[in-house]
Design an enzyme around this catalytic site. Sequence first.
Site, PDB file in Angstrom:
ATOM      1  CE  LYS A 225     -97.583  86.943  46.814  1.00  0.00           C
ATOM      2  NZ  LYS A 225     -98.467  87.015  48.089  1.00  0.00           N
ATOM      3  CB  SER A 226     -99.863  83.579  41.322  1.00  0.00           C
ATOM      4  OG  SER A 226    -101.026  83.560  42.096  1.00  0.00           O
TER       5      SER A 226
END
Length: 287
Positions: A225-226
């Site tokens: 998620k990054s």
Amino acid sequence: MGRFAPSPTGDLHLGSLYAAAASYLDARAHGGRWLIRLEDLDRPRERPGAAARILRTLEAFGFEWDGEVVRQSDRGPLYAAALDALRRAGRTFECSCSRLDLADAPRYPGSCRSGPLRRGRPTAVRLRVEPGIVRFTDRIQGPGARDVAATAGDLVIRRRDGIVSYLLAVVVDDAAQGVTDVVRGADLIEHTPAQRHLQELLGLPAPRYAHVPVLTEPDGAKLAKSARSLALDAREPQGPLLRALDLLGLPVGEQPLPAGLPEIWDWAIRRWDPERVPKRPALPVRG
Ligand code: GLU
């Protein structure tokens, strides 16, 4: 001889760069060759254009591979010959079980060992795995031992949709290509005992194994998620490369660091030391 064997199911991210760099440095530090093999047998999972993007990205990051890129989709006859050898040796059976049939089983319970339970259904080919401990020593993670029969049971070597399984293809290819050193992510260490078992049955030499940690989010979750999980940007190779080298234990704080990509690789090859790679299955990354 080493290799990087990406599946074209998505783009390369920091975690894949980390594993590719480890394998590349290890081969080059020993004066060895380094191959690229596209593991594109699982056509339903392939993303259009991913194979070409993977190769472009590796090139932009300064990887130099030896020989032609090998595609597993071109090597059907090799896998068919291995399947045939196992079949003739009486090591396989046809299995009609679907994923749903086996959903509650911790391992394959042997349902079709004496013939497919459900006639008229497509069948997978399974390897008859007898009890026994398979041992191997990982150069980074240390010794491993597993009873494949007790943990996984009879292994699928050709799926019900006719696709040869990753396990068989990887073992056949590593031997056919003369790979002596498999360096890859620790998410694959769970497959190593089964691969060792297949090598023994097929009379193939065992490569040495080194599993580098899987890079994770700071909380241990899969890179997802990054910025760390984004597709690598081929226009900006240096930052992520130095990041990956740092996480592999190379002294990137050393001054002055070389400026160009080829010089960074030369610098890293001279300093490669697998002893400095964190000896753990997962490595959280921040920032
Ligand atoms: N193709 C496998 C993957 O991308 C790697 C195979 C291997 O290194 O043994 O996960």
